[in-house]
Enzyme design. Structure first.
Site, PDB file in Angstrom:
ATOM      1  N   GLU A  93      25.396  20.447  50.578  1.00  0.00           N
ATOM      2  CA  GLU A  93      25.710  19.375  51.532  1.00  0.00           C
ATOM      3  C   GLU A  93      24.514  18.454  51.723  1.00  0.00           C
ATOM      4  O   GLU A  93      24.669  17.255  51.930  1.00  0.00           O
ATOM      5  CB  GLU A  93      26.185  19.988  52.859  1.00  0.00           C
ATOM      6  N   SER A 203      32.997  30.556  50.846  1.00  0.00           N
ATOM      7  CA  SER A 203      34.218  31.198  51.361  1.00  0.00           C
ATOM      8  C   SER A 203      34.126  32.719  51.400  1.00  0.00           C
ATOM      9  O   SER A 203      35.115  33.406  51.124  1.00  0.00           O
ATOM     10  CB  SER A 203      35.441  30.743  50.552  1.00  0.00           C
TER      11      SER A 203
HETATM   12  P1  PGA Z   1      31.532  28.707  53.679  1.00  0.00           P
HETATM   13  O1  PGA Z   1      30.109  27.974  53.490  1.00  0.00           O
HETATM   14  O2  PGA Z   1      31.259  30.167  53.847  1.00  0.00           O
HETATM   15  O3  PGA Z   1      32.122  28.066  54.897  1.00  0.00           O
HETATM   16  O4  PGA Z   1      32.321  28.430  52.440  1.00  0.00           O
HETATM   17  C1  PGA Z   1      29.095  28.559  52.736  1.00  0.00           C
HETATM   18  C2  PGA Z   1      27.861  27.703  52.757  1.00  0.00           C
HETATM   19  O5  PGA Z   1      27.980  26.462  52.706  1.00  0.00           O
HETATM   20  O6  PGA Z   1      26.739  28.223  52.826  1.00  0.00           O
END
Ligand code: PGA
Length: 243
Positions: A93, A203
């Site tokens: 991100e 996830s």
């Molecule tokens: P998530 O995010 O478990 O919501 O998929 C993982 C992360 O971005 O570290």
């Protein structure tokens, strides 16, 4: 080796979420190492609430400089001073939303190591890259350029298409990628590369944690959404193999 279960709160939570969450983690008897990574303003509150416990604290970013004219940024030195032991760097991100290149991540990793923080460096391919058969090459390139010489930290493999989507790679694909990352780390850092923990992220939920955490070369999990709920986070940690 005890698995590392790190919770990435991202831009979630507030002052009111610290006390009960910290209390739940303190009360749990954990075989895994727990690291909570809340937004910057919650770090001091968590540091106080977790004092004297084995639960560790991480930030979600730092600047490459130790101080100076960098409006809105936070140094690794300050994070260390306020009680963080870890810092997530190069999350997809941040690579996407803040245009962080491998070179930028590399500078931040250097700063974290110099400040005495353990960097958790994220790598991972997009869906297009996986479909094109480029996943391992993309990840190898990220490792080569994001990790400085003498790297002593943690790597997190997070396929971008798996983050927050409920989709995970097959167990065979996770095992293959973690094996490829291990081989790349040993090539890059010789003997010490064998000891760098490699977390899986994307996830991870209570329902799939045991299967993912039991795969070869999976040294733990970087958990996003499911880490916001203490019971779910602890259920993931409880699913970690005991070896
Ligand atoms: P998530 O995010 O478990 O919501 O998929 C993982 C992360 O971005 O570290």
């Amino acid at each position: 080796m005890r698995r590392i279960i790190a919770g990435n709160w991202k831009m979630n939570g507030g002052p009111g979420s610290v006390a009960a969450y910290a209390a739940a983690l303190r009360a749990a008897l954990m075989n895994a190492r727990l690291i909570v990574c809340p937004p910057f303003p919650l770090l001091p509150g968590f540091a106080a609430a977790l004092a004297g416990s084995l639960v560790e604290l991480g930030a979600q970013d730092c600047h490459a400089s130790s101080s100076g004219a960098h409006t809105g940024d936070v140094s690794a030195v300050l994070l260390k001073e306020i009680g963080a032991s870890h810092v997530i760097l190069g999350h997809s991100e941040r690579r996407a939303n803040h245009s962080e290149s491998n070179a930028v991540v590399n500078g931040k990793v250097e700063a974290a190591l110099a400040a005495g923080l353990v960097p958790i460096v994220c790598v991972g391919e997009t869906e297009e890259q996986r479909d094109a058969g480029e996943a391992e090459d993309v990840v190898r390139t990220q490792l080569t350029h994001s990790l400085p010489a003498g790297f002593a930290g943690v790597v997190a493999y997070e396929p971008v298409w798996s983050i927050g989507t409920g989709k995970t790679p097959s167990e065979a694909d996770v095992a293959a990628m973690h094996g490829a990352i291990r081989a790349a780390l040993v090539t890059q850092f010789s003997a010490s590369g064998a000891a760098i923990p490699i977390l899986y992220g994307g996830s991870v939920k209570p329902g799939n944690a045991a299967a993912l955490l039991g795969l070869p070369e999976v040294g733990g999990a970087l958990v996003g959404g499911a880490s916001l709920n203490a019971a779910d986070f602890l259920a993931i940690a409880a699913a970690a193999p005991k070896d």
